[in-house]
Enzyme design. Structure first.
Site, mmCIF file in Angstrom:
data_model
loop_
_atom_site.group_PDB
_atom_site.id
_atom_site.type_symbol
_atom_site.label_atom_id
_atom_site.label_comp_id
_atom_site.label_asym_id
_atom_site.label_seq_id
_atom_site.Cartn_x
_atom_site.Cartn_y
_atom_site.Cartn_z
ATOM 1 N N CYS A 33 0.807 -1.227 0.000
ATOM 2 C CA CYS A 33 0.000 0.000 0.000
ATOM 3 C C CYS A 33 0.837 1.274 0.000
ATOM 4 C CB CYS A 33 -0.922 0.024 1.209
ATOM 5 S SG CYS A 33 0.002 0.067 2.748
ATOM 6 N N ASP A 35 2.395 2.508 2.595
ATOM 7 C CA ASP A 35 2.414 3.147 3.910
ATOM 8 C C ASP A 35 3.756 2.922 4.609
ATOM 9 O OD1 ASP A 35 -0.084 4.136 3.598
ATOM 10 O OD2 ASP A 35 -1.079 2.454 4.571
ATOM 11 N N CYS A 59 -2.787 2.772 7.938
ATOM 12 C CA CYS A 59 -4.213 2.645 8.220
ATOM 13 C C CYS A 59 -4.461 2.279 9.683
ATOM 14 C CB CYS A 59 -4.800 1.572 7.319
ATOM 15 S SG CYS A 59 -4.141 -0.049 7.732
ATOM 16 N N CYS A 103 -1.010 -5.304 6.964
ATOM 17 C CA CYS A 103 -0.719 -4.049 7.686
ATOM 18 C C CYS A 103 -0.080 -4.346 9.042
ATOM 19 C CB CYS A 103 -1.998 -3.257 7.916
ATOM 20 S SG CYS A 103 -3.042 -3.133 6.471
HETATM 21 FE FE1 FES Z 1 -1.267 0.408 4.393
HETATM 22 FE FE2 FES Z 1 -2.751 -0.807 6.136
HETATM 23 S S1 FES Z 1 -3.353 -0.231 4.144
HETATM 24 S S2 FES Z 1 -0.709 -0.225 6.349
#
Ligand code: FES
Length: 135
Positions: A33, A35, A59, A103
């Site tokens: 993602c 992140d 998230c 995640c």
């Molecule tokens: Fe990126 Fe959860 S969607 S850490």
């Protein structure tokens, strides 16, 4: 989507923010993602993690997992903390939606990176001491 326990921790996550005096910092990214998670640890001379905090651009599942992981590793020796399994975090949370499990892996990876950073710093310190002849 998330169970009550996850929502409760999400609304009141623990150990959020930078840690002053941290001697190990690990930053990892989630390829799925994009992140990012940063984990700070403070390790004493007996290799015990006396404090741990995190910052994340991620998230709810990432925030909650990191909150739980930092709580689980505090007070543990490094070797013991590294044995933390993702499943323990998931069990504690009562599970996460399938598409959110990736995640929760960030916290463990960030811990491994922070320990690596800690070991690098210790090595550097020891080298500097050897150079100056101090013990
Ligand atoms: Fe990126 Fe959860 S969607 S850490």
């Amino acid at each position: 989507m998330y169970n009550d326990k996850v929502m409760e921790i999400f609304q009141n996550p623990k150990n959020v923010g930078e840690l002053k005096g941290a001697n190990g910092i690990g930053t990892v990214g989630n390829e799925a993602c994009g992140d990012i998670m940063k984990l700070y640890i403070k390790v004493d001379k007996n290799e015990v993690i006396t404090n741990a905090t995190f910052k994340t651009f991620g998230c709810a599942a990432a925030i909650v997992s990191s909150s739980v992981a930092t709580e689980m590793i505090k007070g543990k020796k490094i070797e013991e903390a590294l044995k933390l399994e993702n499943q323990q975090i998931l069990d504690y949370l009562g599970g996460l939606p399938d598409n959110k499990i990736h995640c929760s892996i960030l916290a463990k990876e960030a811990l491994e990176a922070a320990v690596k950073d800690y070991r690098k710093r210790i090595k550097k310190q020891q080298k500097a001491k050897t150079k100056t002849g101090k013990n």
